[in-house]
Write an enzyme that holds these catalytic residues in place. Sequence first.
Site, short mmCIF file in Angstrom:
data_model
loop_
_atom_site.label_atom_id
_atom_site.label_comp_id
_atom_site.label_asym_id
_atom_site.label_seq_id
_atom_site.Cartn_x
_atom_site.Cartn_y
_atom_site.Cartn_z
N GLY A 47 0.87 -1.36 0.01
CA GLY A 47 -0.04 0.05 0.21
C GLY A 47 0.94 1.18 0.12
N GLN A 52 3.44 9.88 1.15
CA GLN A 52 4.86 9.39 1.02
C GLN A 52 5.30 9.72 -0.26
OE1 GLN A 52 2.87 5.23 1.77
NE2 GLN A 52 5.07 4.97 2.87
N CYS A 94 6.93 -0.32 6.72
CA CYS A 94 6.48 1.02 6.06
C CYS A 94 7.55 1.38 4.77
CB CYS A 94 6.41 2.04 6.72
SG CYS A 94 5.67 3.64 6.27
N LEU A 95 6.92 1.46 3.65
CA LEU A 95 8.23 1.97 2.56
C LEU A 95 8.95 3.22 2.89
CD1 LEU A 95 5.88 1.18 -0.53
CD2 LEU A 95 7.94 -0.19 0.27
N HIS A 136 -3.08 1.25 8.24
CA HIS A 136 -1.72 1.76 8.12
C HIS A 136 -1.78 3.09 7.08
CE1 HIS A 136 2.52 1.06 7.98
NE2 HIS A 136 2.36 2.14 6.51
N GLU A 137 -2.49 2.83 5.76
CA GLU A 137 -2.57 3.72 4.96
C GLU A 137 -3.22 5.15 5.33
OE1 GLU A 137 -0.13 3.53 2.95
OE2 GLU A 137 0.09 1.47 3.14
N HIS A 140 -1.49 7.16 7.38
CA HIS A 140 -0.33 8.17 6.65
C HIS A 140 -1.17 9.68 6.46
CE1 HIS A 140 3.33 6.14 6.10
NE2 HIS A 140 2.56 5.12 5.61
#
Length: 166
Positions: A47, A52, A94-95, A136-137, A140
């Site tokens: 995701g 991000q 997380c990226l 999670h997303e 963000h």
Amino acid sequence: MAKREILKYPHKLLKKASIPVAEINGDIQTLIDDMFDTLNHDVIGVGLAAPQIGINSRVIVIDGKVVTKTDSEIAVINPVIVYSEGEMESYEGCLSIPEFFSTINRFARIFVKGLDRFGKEIEFEALGHLCRVFQHEIDHLDGILFVDRLADGQLKIFKKTYRKKR
Ligand code: NI
């Protein structure tokens, strides 16, 4: 379409709350395409949230192949968790925070509402992996990273190990 650079912790923009999308126009289509390109480029990510890649708009994308059997590309504009229940342990990464993984608590079941890329209202009931990725997303979009949800002891470990690595 283009792959964009993923901002890394502790970049300031990751801590900023994002603004709801007011108009679904060509810019949003490009943003969503770029987000999928960026995500598909990275085999670890399932995701991605717009902040991000430095865009503080309330847009998330999820690689549905990994988390559901039916949808391959899930893009949600202005996603809102309208119902939540239960609790589960969630092992996350997380990226924007490479090479750090830890367990936090998440809701076990949620309903998410929002708009698809064409402006149509969509709704998801999410359990398991999809439930975890949605939370999670959406976090963000509020400037919250999963490490902000770590228990004190884990947070200490994160700060120590992460600082060492970078
Ligand atoms: Ni993330």
